[in-house]
Design a protein around this motif. Structure first.
Motif, PDB file in Angstrom:
ATOM      1  N   ASP A 279       0.827  -1.204   0.000  1.00 55.20           N
ATOM      2  CA  ASP A 279       0.000   0.000   0.000  1.00 55.20           C
ATOM      3  C   ASP A 279       0.862   1.255   0.000  1.00 55.20           C
ATOM      4  O   ASP A 279       0.445   2.306  -0.468  1.00 55.20           O
TER       5      ASP A 279
ATOM      6  N   THR B 227      -6.276   1.215  -1.263  1.00 56.73           N
ATOM      7  CA  THR B 227      -4.817   1.028  -1.249  1.00 56.73           C
ATOM      8  C   THR B 227      -4.271   0.074  -2.312  1.00 56.73           C
ATOM      9  O   THR B 227      -3.092   0.143  -2.632  1.00 56.73           O
TER      10      THR B 227
ATOM     11  N   ARG C  93      -4.979  -4.674   3.368  1.00 56.23           N
ATOM     12  CA  ARG C  93      -3.848  -4.332   2.508  1.00 56.23           C
ATOM     13  C   ARG C  93      -3.407  -5.599   1.797  1.00 56.23           C
ATOM     14  O   ARG C  93      -3.421  -6.668   2.400  1.00 56.23           O
TER      15      ARG C  93
END
Ligand SMILES: Cc1cc2nc3c(=O)[nH]c(=O)nc-3n(C[C@H](O)[C@H](O)[C@H](O)COP(=O)(O)OP(=O)(O)OC[C@H]3O[C@@H](n4cnc5c(N)ncnc54)[C@H](O)[C@@H]3O)c2cc1C
Ligand code: SF4
Ligand code: SF4
Length: 660
Positions: A46, A125, A646
């Motif tokens: 990310d 992300t 993430r």
């Protein structure tokens, strides 16, 4: 010399393609050689991406990353659901079908749109690094050559969130919270059951590492992760229902002995039974659960809840218990091998009290008891009606959770007065804040900056404790204050019972030198921290007997990981460290997930409150103090989760064994 060839990390651009740096450049420590004998080509996260190998083709590397992102998208919002799939498809077309560079323009615009308009952490992300790469290093996106198509580099993607990563058991927290939000409580519970069976127990007494790491904490308080876990588990167990876990469809012949039916042993047995192995559990006590049974009082953890997800469940899965059987007293490791067990798990905990180290101290004295022995006697009184008289004045020494359990239990046993003596300040107490507050509400007398120096004995029993007043010293180099006694402040506090609750130790009588298991200076078992193998082949260990007295969820994690190692050992004769474990170590060592603030704060929503019994009535019995959330409150609390997922992707020179 190590350095990334090029990339972007936390907004900083690195480019050493033409000229190497004068000194090593470390952006993420340990990344280049994360997998043994298999160099890292590229890493995507990310916070950016880093490339170490000039031969890596960004189109291929990001294709693998976006393939995982598209799989992980929950599909609730269009930018992420459609955007991740489209990005994956465009990368594929570009890499394999020689599409024109206009595809790259479309990808750049789309990656930004997905980042800026998705609803949760996943969409916000997963495409950011792609957008950065397309802007800054577009020349590194190339259609694959024939030679590249023939190569098989390794690839591994790992999806996590701060609350998952900090949890020793790595429970997929946002996933089960999603289940609660969607009213799919069995699904939510199933997410926890993938790791361990003791969900309702953990939902009551876990120390909540996850809530400490929750990104919502800095906004308006952490998500009530533990209360939501309890909610999902309590719904499943409501009305005395048994946990519905299907029996395994394979039955394997290999037999495993588990020593200690505490959280570590139960979890190890649970996972091995689900894999079809034959498991026998040996425990020195008369029931399962370890310290969760004989230590943690029932006003925090009702024993029927514990029994349902330990003893009852393990029997349902085919496990056999041998209670009142202690390793070292009733049998040896060699005898277990001789009986045909193919692997052994040691999970016998840390059950011995620690002495105060004061004058006149003698564990056999009337009116003196260790914290764990006191709680064991209370347990036998509450659960089996065995007599135990605690009606006088009680002094408990210590400031941790065990000390809190002792004072609150003494109060419920009918003590005339209960005093907590602690050598530091109340702020320094290692006990959970909620416990300290509850003690105050229940009328426990706190004596902080006070330390025992001697026991006062009359006619062979303790009648008081001599205390010294302590004072704080100046701040030391690490910014911490110590304490020291104030000379001449000795004073006696009369009492009928002194409870020493300053810690536990591992029982030294369990293993003998001829057992071939290496111990450290605290008599904890030495293990390979990745595989939990001991120094004797085929013997694995976990929980408090390895870590020293720690927490329930650490023991659950050890049980889970030991079962995975035992499975592999029995099926292949060897235990290897999986890429997932190495990735977790990388994230932890570099704190990649933990310090990240919420970029766009959500609108504030107050954290739910767990209903609890009023202090004046709850001190009269051992009934559970904390209640369960209502369905509506659980739903509202679940909505507070930001789903901070993430995706981390690693590309290596050669294929990765054991990558999922
Ligand atoms: C009073 C108290 C309160 C706690 N409260 C919390 C809390 O709120 N939250 C939290 O996260 N953690 C808490 N803990 C810590 C937590 O309970 C332990 O970390 C956890 O139970 C450790 O699990 P384990 O399986 O390793 O060991 P244990 O739970 O100790 O289980 C070990 C088992 O092995 C058995 N055994 C021992 N010797 C032998 C032998 N020679 N042969 C066969 N069997 C043997 C024991 O009878 C026991 O059943 C508390 C601990 C105590 C003592
Ligand atoms: S994972 Fe998050 S960003 Fe993606 S579709 Fe679901 S809610 Fe939207
Ligand atoms: S907001 Fe949700 S996903 Fe994010 S850290 Fe907290 S519980 Fe985990």
């Amino acid at each position: 010399m190590t350095y990334p060839l090029y990339g972007i990390w936390d907004g900083k651009r690195y480019d050493y393609r033409r000229k190497a740096p004068a000194e090593p450049v470390t952006v993420v420590a340990g990344l280049e050689a994360l997998m043994p004998d298999n160099p890292t080509r590229a890493f995507i996260a990310d916070r950016g991406f880093l490339v170490f190998d000039g031969g890596a083709n960004l189109a291929q590397v990001f294709l693998q990353h976006m393939t995982r992102a598209a799989q992980e998208s929950c599909g609730r919002c269009t930018p992420c659901r459609v955007g991740t799939q489209r990005l994956r498809d465009l990368l594929h077309v570009f890499a394999y079908d020689e599409a024109g560079t206009e595809v790259l323009d479309e990808m750049e615009a789309l990656a930004l749109q997905v980042t800026e308009t998705s609803l949760c952490g996943m969409g916000q992300t997963c495409a950011k690094a792609l957008w950065q790469a397309l802007r800054e290093f577009r020349d590194q996106f190339r259609p694959l050559t024939v030679a590249q198509c023939a190569q098989t580099p390794g690839h591994f993607s790992y999806t996590t969130a701060p609350c998952i990563e900090v949890c020793p058991s790595k429970v997929d927290v946002p996933k089960y919270i999603d289940g609660v939000k969607g009213g799919k409580f069995d699904y939510a519970l199933g997410v926890v059951l993938e790791k361990y069976s003791m969900a309702a127990t953990c939902g009551r007494v876990c120390v909540r590492f996850c809530e400490d790491a929750c990104r919502r904490k800095a906004v308006d308080g952490p998500v009530g992760i533990r209360m939501l876990k309890r909610y999902a588990a309590d719904v499943a167990l409501s009305g005395g229902k048994a946990l519905e876990i299907p029996l395994p469809d394979v039955r394997r012949d290999e037999r495993v002995a588990v020593i200690g039916a505490g959280p570590a042993g139960i979890t190890c047995a649970y996972k091995l039974l689900l894999d079809g192995f034959q498991v026998d559990l040996f425990d020195a006590q008369k029931s399962a659960g370890g310290m969760a049974s004989v230590g943690i009082p029932s006003y925090r953890l009702p024993k029927d809840v514990l029994k349902a997800e330990t003893e009852t469940l393990i029997r349902h899965l085919g496990g056999r218990f041998f209670f009142d059987k202690a390793l070292g007293r009733d049998f040896t490791l060699d005898e277990l091998w001789a009986q045909g067990y193919r692997a052994i798990f040691l999970g016998y905990g840390a059950s011995q009290g620690t002495l105060l180290g004061v004058k006149n101290e003698d564990p056999s004295l009337a009116g003196y008891v260790s914290g764990v022995d006191f709680l064991l006697k209370v347990h036998k009184f509450v659960e089996y009606g065995l007599p135990y008289d605690v009606t006088g004045d009680v002094v408990v020494v210590g400031g941790g959770n065990v000390a809190m359990d002792c004072v609150r239990s003494a109060k419920r046993m009918g003590a005339r007065s209960v005093h907590l003596v602690y050598r530091r300040t109340v702020e320094d107490m290692p006990a959970e804040r909620d416990e300290v507050i509850a003690c105050g509400q229940e009328g426990i007398h706190f004596h902080c900056l006070s330390n025992p120096s001697s026991l006062v004995i009359e006619n062979g029993r303790v009648v008081g404790v001599e205390l010294l007043t302590m004072r704080q010293t100046e701040l030391d180099a690490r910014g911490r204050r110590g304490v020291e006694p104030v000379p001449g402040t000795e004073h006696v506090m009369p009492c009928d019972l002194v409870v020493a609750a300053i810690g536990q130790q591992v029982d030294r009588a369990v293993l003998r030198p001829e057992d071939g298991i290496q111990l450290d200076k605290w008599h904890c078992i030495t293990v390979n921290p990745d595989t939990l193998e001991t120094t004797r082949r085929g013997v694995f260990a976990g929980g408090d007997c390895v870590l020293g007295p720690l927490t329930l969820v650490n023991a659950l994690d050890h049980g889970d990981r030991a079962a995975a190692s035992i499975r592999e050992y029995l099926l292949t004769g060897d235990v290897v460290i999986k890429p997932e474990a190495r990735m977790q170590q990388l994230l932890a060592a570099n704190k990649l997930l933990l310090d990240e603030p919420v970029a766009v704060p959500p609108s504030p929503r107050e954290r739910a409150h767990v209903p609890e019994l009023p202090a004046e009535t709850r001190v009269r019995h051992f009934k559970e103090v904390d209640g369960c959330l209502s369905k509506a409150a659980a739903y509202e609390e679940a909505k507070r989760c930001l789903r901070c997922y993430r995706v981390y992707s690693l590309s290596t020179a050669r294929p990765l064994a054991h990558a999922e």
